[in-house]
Scaffold this motif. Structure first.
Motif, short mmCIF file in Angstrom:
data_model
loop_
_atom_site.label_atom_id
_atom_site.label_comp_id
_atom_site.label_asym_id
_atom_site.label_seq_id
_atom_site.Cartn_x
_atom_site.Cartn_y
_atom_site.Cartn_z
N LYS A 85 -15.34 -7.23 0.92
CA LYS A 85 -14.40 -8.35 1.10
C LYS A 85 -13.46 -8.47 -0.09
N ASN A 86 -13.98 -8.24 -1.29
CA ASN A 86 -13.12 -8.28 -2.47
C ASN A 86 -12.06 -7.17 -2.41
N LEU A 87 -12.47 -5.99 -1.97
CA LEU A 87 -11.53 -4.88 -1.87
C LEU A 87 -10.47 -5.16 -0.81
N GLU A 88 -10.88 -5.83 0.25
CA GLU A 88 -9.91 -6.23 1.28
C GLU A 88 -8.86 -7.17 0.70
N ALA A 89 -9.30 -8.11 -0.13
CA ALA A 89 -8.36 -9.04 -0.75
C ALA A 89 -7.46 -8.31 -1.75
N LEU A 90 -8.01 -7.36 -2.49
CA LEU A 90 -7.23 -6.61 -3.46
C LEU A 90 -6.17 -5.74 -2.81
N ASP A 91 -6.39 -5.38 -1.56
CA ASP A 91 -5.45 -4.51 -0.86
C ASP A 91 -4.05 -5.13 -0.81
N SER A 92 -3.99 -6.48 -0.84
CA SER A 92 -2.70 -7.17 -0.76
C SER A 92 -1.87 -7.00 -2.02
N ILE A 93 -2.54 -6.69 -3.15
CA ILE A 93 -1.80 -6.66 -4.43
C ILE A 93 -1.94 -5.32 -5.15
#
Length: 328
Positions: A265-273
């Motif tokens: 889930k953290n990597l999913e959020a990081l994908d945006s930036i």
């Protein structure tokens, strides 16, 4: 406790007569949900701050107790210009905090996250702001600290773990070092958080903030001096992880796959930036993601290449076990 409330009430009544000096403005982002047993103590600790230029934005996520009544009572004393009450999205505490971070009507120089049941030390805001260099306003900056643990009656029972290693993206990939209730971020860090996709599932907004700021070449300050009393009770969504029992419990949950889910889930959020990451951290993230999909020997080699680490010896041992069992 009654004397404390009386003193706080006197401070509240006189607060509007104290001129606010032209200093950086702090938006206190307070999320509430059925918090009436302890909310007054939290609000009173805001009022006792030695740093005065703040405004509270309280986002209530659908409380059914007296939380809203308490907020309205304090608003009538402080004024709507010092306490603004908003409706939360009712999608959990992480989404509630992000709704405040993303609210275009909230303007300030710094943003302090707050839970509903802690007690801030009087110099919390002053100490937080002084720790961040105001001359680097264009660099994402985050302050966080250790906490003093108290029971439901406010009696001290210990401290959160003491971390001494340098905060960095290599650490943030595998560990969150401080609670959001201690955090203060600047506008540049807020803008990073606003870039995260609204569809991303947020594990915890404190961990997200640490990942974003450290990953994008920002400045992270971890203060070993506690700045608040962190209340431990049955209503805590996330405990302090300070005692052996909690640590063993979390280790067992890690082996069942919880850490791996959180990491995804953290990597999913990081994908945006991703395109905002520093060059080194962008490569580090690619190696980290590839390691999670690789066999045992390649996984260890790539994880070693990324340099990921936790803050304590116990933490690094559990990290090695997680890598071995592909639970990261």
């Amino acid at each position: 406790m009654e004397m404390q409330h009386t003193a706080a009430a006197q401070a509240t009544s006189s607060l509007n007569h104290i001129p606010v000096v032209e200093t950086p403005k702090v938006a206190i982002l307070l999320c509430t949900y059925n918090g009436d047993p302890f909310l007054k103590d939290q609000l009173d600790s805001f009022i006792r701050q030695t740093y005065r230029n703040w405004i509270i934005y309280a986002s209530d996520d659908g409380s059914s107790d007296k939380t809203l009544q308490i907020l309205q009572q304090y608003q009538s004393k402080l004024g709507a210009d010092r306490l603004s009450i908003l409706k939360g999205p009712r999608k959990g505490f992480g989404k509630n905090f992000l709704s405040l971070v993303n609210n275009p009507d909230i303007a300030a120089d710094y943003f302090a996250f707050s839970d509903q049941d802690d007690i801030w030390h009087e110099d919390k805001l002053k100490r937080s702001i002084a720790s961040l260099n105001p001359e680097t306003i264009d660099i994402p900056s985050l302050y966080c600290s250790r906490t003093r643990l108290v029971d439901s009656n406010g009696r001290p029972i210990g401290y959160s773990p003491l971390f001494t290693k340098t905060p960095a993206f290599r650490n943030a990939l595998v560990q969150s070092i401080a609670g959001a209730n201690t955090m203060l971020i600047n506008n540049a860090a807020r803008k990073l958080m606003q870039l995260v996709s609204s569809h991303a599932t947020i594990v915890a907004h404190d961990w997200l903030a640490y990942l974003l700021v450290s990953g994008c070449g920002g400045h992270v300050v971890y203060d070993v001096v506690p700045t608040l009393d962190y209340r431990q009770h049955d209503g805590n969504l996330i405990g302090a992880n300070a005692n052996l029992k909690n640590q063993i419990s979390r280790f067992r949950k890690m082996l069942t796959g919880r850490l791996k889910v959180w990491t995804s889930k953290n990597l999913e959020a990081l994908d945006s930036i991703k395109h905002h990451l520093s060059i080194d951290n962008e490569q580090r993230l690619r190696d980290f993601e590839l390691a999670r999909r690789s066999g045992l020997l390649t996984r260890f080699r790539l994880m070693k290449k990324t340099g990921v680490y936790r803050q304590t010896l116990k933490g690094n041992i559990s990290l090695a076990v997680a890598i071995a069992f592909n639970q990261i």
